[in-house]
Scaffold this motif. Structure first.
Motif, PDB file in Angstrom:
ATOM      1  N   HIS A 200     -15.442  22.204 -26.590  1.00 35.02           N
ATOM      2  CA  HIS A 200     -15.749  20.778 -26.759  1.00 35.02           C
ATOM      3  C   HIS A 200     -15.262  19.980 -25.554  1.00 35.02           C
ATOM      4  O   HIS A 200     -15.980  19.126 -25.016  1.00 35.02           O
ATOM      5  CB  HIS A 200     -15.091  20.248 -28.035  1.00 35.02           C
ATOM      6  N   ASP A 201     -14.028  20.256 -25.088  1.00 34.28           N
ATOM      7  CA  ASP A 201     -13.477  19.513 -23.949  1.00 34.28           C
ATOM      8  C   ASP A 201     -14.281  19.770 -22.684  1.00 34.28           C
ATOM      9  O   ASP A 201     -14.497  18.855 -21.877  1.00 34.28           O
ATOM     10  CB  ASP A 201     -12.018  19.912 -23.732  1.00 34.28           C
ATOM     11  N   MET A 202     -14.732  21.016 -22.497  1.00 37.55           N
ATOM     12  CA  MET A 202     -15.534  21.347 -21.318  1.00 37.55           C
ATOM     13  C   MET A 202     -16.851  20.569 -21.328  1.00 37.55           C
ATOM     14  O   MET A 202     -17.245  19.963 -20.310  1.00 37.55           O
ATOM     15  CB  MET A 202     -15.818  22.849 -21.282  1.00 37.55           C
ATOM     16  N   LEU A 203     -17.538  20.571 -22.475  1.00 44.42           N
ATOM     17  CA  LEU A 203     -18.828  19.877 -22.558  1.00 44.42           C
ATOM     18  C   LEU A 203     -18.651  18.371 -22.438  1.00 44.42           C
ATOM     19  O   LEU A 203     -19.479  17.685 -21.804  1.00 44.42           O
ATOM     20  CB  LEU A 203     -19.508  20.226 -23.891  1.00 44.42           C
ATOM     21  N   ASP A 204     -17.589  17.846 -23.030  1.00 42.23           N
ATOM     22  CA  ASP A 204     -17.321  16.412 -22.951  1.00 42.23           C
ATOM     23  C   ASP A 204     -17.075  15.982 -21.509  1.00 42.23           C
ATOM     24  O   ASP A 204     -17.565  14.935 -21.058  1.00 42.23           O
ATOM     25  CB  ASP A 204     -16.113  16.072 -23.831  1.00 42.23           C
ATOM     26  N   ARG A 205     -16.313  16.781 -20.753  1.00 40.00           N
ATOM     27  CA  ARG A 205     -16.058  16.447 -19.354  1.00 40.00           C
ATOM     28  C   ARG A 205     -17.336  16.567 -18.518  1.00 40.00           C
ATOM     29  O   ARG A 205     -17.552  15.766 -17.600  1.00 40.00           O
ATOM     30  CB  ARG A 205     -14.964  17.372 -18.811  1.00 40.00           C
TER      31      ARG A 205
ATOM     32  N   ARG B 266     -21.481  27.856 -16.715  1.00 39.96           N
ATOM     33  CA  ARG B 266     -21.756  28.210 -15.321  1.00 39.96           C
ATOM     34  C   ARG B 266     -21.611  26.988 -14.418  1.00 39.96           C
ATOM     35  O   ARG B 266     -21.079  27.083 -13.312  1.00 39.96           O
ATOM     36  CB  ARG B 266     -23.158  28.803 -15.202  1.00 39.96           C
ATOM     37  N   VAL B 267     -22.088  25.838 -14.889  1.00 37.93           N
ATOM     38  CA  VAL B 267     -21.957  24.604 -14.105  1.00 37.93           C
ATOM     39  C   VAL B 267     -20.485  24.236 -13.952  1.00 37.93           C
ATOM     40  O   VAL B 267     -20.022  23.850 -12.868  1.00 37.93           O
ATOM     41  CB  VAL B 267     -22.728  23.449 -14.779  1.00 37.93           C
ATOM     42  N   ALA B 268     -19.717  24.361 -15.045  1.00 35.41           N
ATOM     43  CA  ALA B 268     -18.294  24.013 -14.995  1.00 35.41           C
ATOM     44  C   ALA B 268     -17.543  24.908 -14.011  1.00 35.41           C
ATOM     45  O   ALA B 268     -16.672  24.436 -13.266  1.00 35.41           O
ATOM     46  CB  ALA B 268     -17.688  24.128 -16.384  1.00 35.41           C
ATOM     47  N   LYS B 269     -17.878  26.202 -13.977  1.00 31.63           N
ATOM     48  CA  LYS B 269     -17.222  27.111 -13.041  1.00 31.63           C
ATOM     49  C   LYS B 269     -17.556  26.745 -11.599  1.00 31.63           C
ATOM     50  O   LYS B 269     -16.690  26.831 -10.713  1.00 31.63           O
ATOM     51  CB  LYS B 269     -17.641  28.549 -13.330  1.00 31.63           C
ATOM     52  N   LYS B 270     -18.797  26.323 -11.370  1.00 28.26           N
ATOM     53  CA  LYS B 270     -19.165  25.903 -10.011  1.00 28.26           C
ATOM     54  C   LYS B 270     -18.414  24.630  -9.617  1.00 28.26           C
ATOM     55  O   LYS B 270     -17.992  24.477  -8.450  1.00 28.26           O
ATOM     56  CB  LYS B 270     -20.685  25.675  -9.933  1.00 28.26           C
ATOM     57  N   LEU B 271     -18.247  23.729 -10.573  1.00 30.78           N
ATOM     58  CA  LEU B 271     -17.513  22.496 -10.289  1.00 30.78           C
ATOM     59  C   LEU B 271     -16.041  22.753  -9.998  1.00 30.78           C
ATOM     60  O   LEU B 271     -15.347  21.875  -9.474  1.00 30.78           O
ATOM     61  CB  LEU B 271     -17.638  21.528 -11.481  1.00 30.78           C
ATOM     62  N   ARG B 272     -15.547  23.940 -10.341  1.00 33.62           N
ATOM     63  CA  ARG B 272     -14.141  24.273 -10.113  1.00 33.62           C
ATOM     64  C   ARG B 272     -13.913  24.996  -8.781  1.00 33.62           C
ATOM     65  O   ARG B 272     -12.776  25.304  -8.444  1.00 33.62           O
ATOM     66  CB  ARG B 272     -13.641  25.161 -11.249  1.00 33.62           C
TER      67      ARG B 272
ATOM     68  N   ARG C   5     -12.306  13.379  -3.750  1.00 35.36           N
ATOM     69  CA  ARG C   5     -12.550  12.306  -2.785  1.00 35.36           C
ATOM     70  C   ARG C   5     -13.274  11.134  -3.437  1.00 35.36           C
ATOM     71  O   ARG C   5     -13.037   9.969  -3.106  1.00 35.36           O
ATOM     72  CB  ARG C   5     -13.352  12.852  -1.599  1.00 35.36           C
ATOM     73  N   LEU C   6     -14.142  11.444  -4.412  1.00 34.05           N
ATOM     74  CA  LEU C   6     -14.904  10.386  -5.093  1.00 34.05           C
ATOM     75  C   LEU C   6     -14.157   9.815  -6.293  1.00 34.05           C
ATOM     76  O   LEU C   6     -14.668   8.899  -6.958  1.00 34.05           O
ATOM     77  CB  LEU C   6     -16.260  10.939  -5.548  1.00 34.05           C
ATOM     78  N   GLY C   7     -12.968  10.341  -6.583  1.00 33.27           N
ATOM     79  CA  GLY C   7     -12.165   9.802  -7.685  1.00 33.27           C
ATOM     80  C   GLY C   7     -12.558  10.302  -9.057  1.00 33.27           C
ATOM     81  O   GLY C   7     -12.186   9.690 -10.062  1.00 33.27           O
ATOM     82  N   HIS C   8     -13.304  11.419  -9.131  1.00 36.54           N
ATOM     83  CA  HIS C   8     -13.700  11.980 -10.427  1.00 36.54           C
ATOM     84  C   HIS C   8     -12.616  12.929 -10.958  1.00 36.54           C
ATOM     85  O   HIS C   8     -11.813  13.467 -10.193  1.00 36.54           O
ATOM     86  CB  HIS C   8     -15.013  12.754 -10.302  1.00 36.54           C
ATOM     87  N   LYS C   9     -12.628  13.140 -12.266  1.00 35.33           N
ATOM     88  CA  LYS C   9     -11.738  14.120 -12.871  1.00 35.33           C
ATOM     89  C   LYS C   9     -12.269  15.525 -12.636  1.00 35.33           C
ATOM     90  O   LYS C   9     -13.473  15.720 -12.436  1.00 35.33           O
ATOM     91  CB  LYS C   9     -11.612  13.868 -14.383  1.00 35.33           C
ATOM     92  N   ARG C  10     -11.372  16.504 -12.683  1.00 38.59           N
ATOM     93  CA  ARG C  10     -11.783  17.896 -12.486  1.00 38.59           C
ATOM     94  C   ARG C  10     -12.517  18.407 -13.715  1.00 38.59           C
ATOM     95  O   ARG C  10     -12.267  17.968 -14.833  1.00 38.59           O
ATOM     96  CB  ARG C  10     -10.563  18.777 -12.230  1.00 38.59           C
ATOM     97  N   ALA C  11     -13.424  19.339 -13.464  1.00 40.04           N
ATOM     98  CA  ALA C  11     -14.146  19.971 -14.577  1.00 40.04           C
ATOM     99  C   ALA C  11     -13.202  20.894 -15.346  1.00 40.04           C
ATOM    100  O   ALA C  11     -12.169  21.326 -14.832  1.00 40.04           O
ATOM    101  CB  ALA C  11     -15.343  20.759 -14.043  1.00 40.04           C
ATOM    102  N   ILE C  12     -13.565  21.169 -16.588  1.00 40.87           N
ATOM    103  CA  ILE C  12     -12.772  22.037 -17.453  1.00 40.87           C
ATOM    104  C   ILE C  12     -13.582  23.283 -17.774  1.00 40.87           C
ATOM    105  O   ILE C  12     -14.773  23.180 -18.125  1.00 40.87           O
ATOM    106  CB  ILE C  12     -12.395  21.315 -18.762  1.00 40.87           C
ATOM    107  N   VAL C  13     -12.968  24.459 -17.622  1.00 38.00           N
ATOM    108  CA  VAL C  13     -13.610  25.716 -18.017  1.00 38.00           C
ATOM    109  C   VAL C  13     -12.971  26.156 -19.328  1.00 38.00           C
ATOM    110  O   VAL C  13     -11.749  26.237 -19.434  1.00 38.00           O
ATOM    111  CB  VAL C  13     -13.438  26.800 -16.946  1.00 38.00           C
ATOM    112  N   ASP C  14     -13.797  26.438 -20.311  1.00 41.11           N
ATOM    113  CA  ASP C  14     -13.276  26.717 -21.649  1.00 41.11           C
ATOM    114  C   ASP C  14     -12.831  28.162 -21.809  1.00 41.11           C
ATOM    115  O   ASP C  14     -13.131  29.024 -20.986  1.00 41.11           O
ATOM    116  CB  ASP C  14     -14.339  26.399 -22.705  1.00 41.11           C
ATOM    117  N   CYS C  15     -12.090  28.403 -22.878  1.00 38.92           N
ATOM    118  CA  CYS C  15     -11.775  29.751 -23.338  1.00 38.92           C
ATOM    119  C   CYS C  15     -12.732  30.020 -24.500  1.00 38.92           C
ATOM    120  O   CYS C  15     -12.657  29.330 -25.528  1.00 38.92           O
ATOM    121  CB  CYS C  15     -10.325  29.845 -23.787  1.00 38.92           C
TER     122      CYS C  15
END
Length: 413
Positions: free
Chosen positions: A350-355, A316-322, A332-342
């Motif tokens: 794993h990649d979603m939680l790691d990000r 849910r947090v990852a979807k909000k970050l997207r 704007r802050l230079g962060h990487k985009r969040a990943i939403v998993d399948c």
């Protein structure tokens, strides 16, 4: 009012409405093509009379340039040709084109592409003696080389003890079954692909086993030679292996009864003797795919209530970050985009939680204004633990996807 027939290739054909066929008027050809469709006529000229197509295209360009008062690129650019000598044989040139459409996966139509013809045509003219390369003869060459490679593989596999690897895949409503064979050559494991056969019926165990038997028969491999079959954990695949195992057992029993009536021949070559000594009373074995087995083990672990709840909150947090507004702030802050998993692919989980762990400070800073980004300290710790637990499994999965894998390699990893 009907459309005008503007295809220039029609001038090389005579159409007979009675038979609905177009006859090629090029000297020495006389081929008949059904109908009067311009595309079919042009395709015939392209395949059989390429020099006519090239001349027609050149004339059309010059005619268009003359009518519009424009100059062609060749007329504008002052060329200073520099001739080079290329040490290449006709056979090497054919092999290079063959590699393009097989190993490199390019379509046969590349042989007719204008850019590629600029490379091929000078080479063809330099070789002479009627040497021609086009999509038609390269397609025929593929068939010839495939037959030669198949015959060589039949000789290699004759009398050997082998292991099969089978797997299916579906893409764009087409399903195929890949069948590979492994055997020992000296001190190394050799892997060869026998077939990638399209499946045209329901993927039942009996249908899959029949396809495997057809491919084995094509390479003159008896089930007696098959020591094991590696397949995924699908019920149809495992049942297909059991069907083949039963067929092998029946065949071996019949051979044993036959051997009791006739004396064994001691003059057979060594590989067959080796097979007889190994598979005497043996029934074909099923080996579960190590990568798929590991996937199922990880999936079972992620179904634990505590773990699945943490992953659900993280998703849910990852979807909000997207969402667009938050993405703009992240950028704007230079962060990487969040990943939403399948959810069916735990690698992406794993990649979603790691990000998310990388974006923890951002979530903590934004949570007072964007409440959907809030996670308590205990939840962040749980996410970190899941990442640490999944990382070795992810690394292992990548390693066991190698071409050659033994049981010792799997357990070591």
């Amino acid at each position: 009012m009907g459309r005008h027939s503007e295809n220039r290739m029609r001038q090389h054909f005579s159409f007979d409405p009675a038979t609905n066929k177009s006859k090629c008027n090029v000297e020495g050809c006389g081929a008949e093509i059904k109908g009067n469709h311009g595309g079919n006529l042009q395709r015939h000229i392209q395949r059989r009379h390429l020099e006519i197509l090239k001349k027609s295209s050149t004339d059309a360009v010059q005619k268009r340039a003359a009518s519009t008062g424009q100059k062609t690129l060749d007329a504008v650019v002052v060329k200073k040709p520099k001739l080079v000598q290329v040490p290449i044989t006709p056979e090497a040139l054919e092999d290079a084109c063959l590699e393009l459409v097989t190993v490199n996966g390019r379509p046969f139509s590349i042989m007719e592409d204008s850019g590629f013809r600029k490379i091929l045509d000078p080479l063809q003219q330099a070789i002479g003696n009627g040497f021609v390369i086009n999509s038609t003869n390269i397609r025929d060459k593929v068939t010839t080389v495939a037959q030669s490679a198949r015959k060589k593989l039949i000789d290699e596999l004759s009398g050997r003890l082998i292991l099969l690897k089978i797997d299916s895949a579906t893409c764009r409503d087409r399903s195929v079954l890949g069948i590979n064979v492994q055997y020992i050559e000296g001190d190394r494991i050799v892997l060869r692909t026998l077939a990638v056969r399209e499946l045209c019926e329901r993927h039942t165990a009996f249908y899959i086993s029949s396809v495997v038997q057809e491919v084995l028969a094509e390479y003159r491999i008896g089930l007696k030679q098959v020591y094991s079959i590696t397949a995924d954990n699908g019920a149809n695949m495992q049942k297909a292996v059991r069907v083949l195992s039963e067929i092998q057992a029946t065949s071996l029993n019949e051979e044993e009864e036959s051997d009791m009536d006739t004396e064994a021949d001691d003059t057979e070559k060594e590989p067959v003797i080796e097979i007889d000594s190994v598979v005497q009373g043996h029934v074909l074995r099923s080996v579960r795919c190590s990568a798929h087995t590991l996937q199922l083990a990880v999936d079972d672990a992620l179904k634990d209530n505590g773990v699945s709840n943490v992953i659900g909150k993280a998703r849910r947090v990852a979807k909000k970050l997207r969402t667009p507004n938050v993405v703009a702030v992240l950028k704007r802050l230079g962060h990487k985009r969040a990943i939403v998993d399948c959810p069916t692919r735990w690698h992406s989980t794993h990649d979603m939680l790691d990000r998310l762990c990388e974006l923890r400070s951002f979530c903590d800073d934004m949570s007072p204004t964007v409440t959907e980004l809030h996670l308590c300290k205990t939840e962040w710790q749980a996410i970190s633990k899941v990442v640490c637990a999944l990382k070795p499994a992810k690394i292992t999965t990548k390693c066991i996807q190698s071409e050659q894998l033994t049981a010792g390699d799997f357990y070591g990893l």
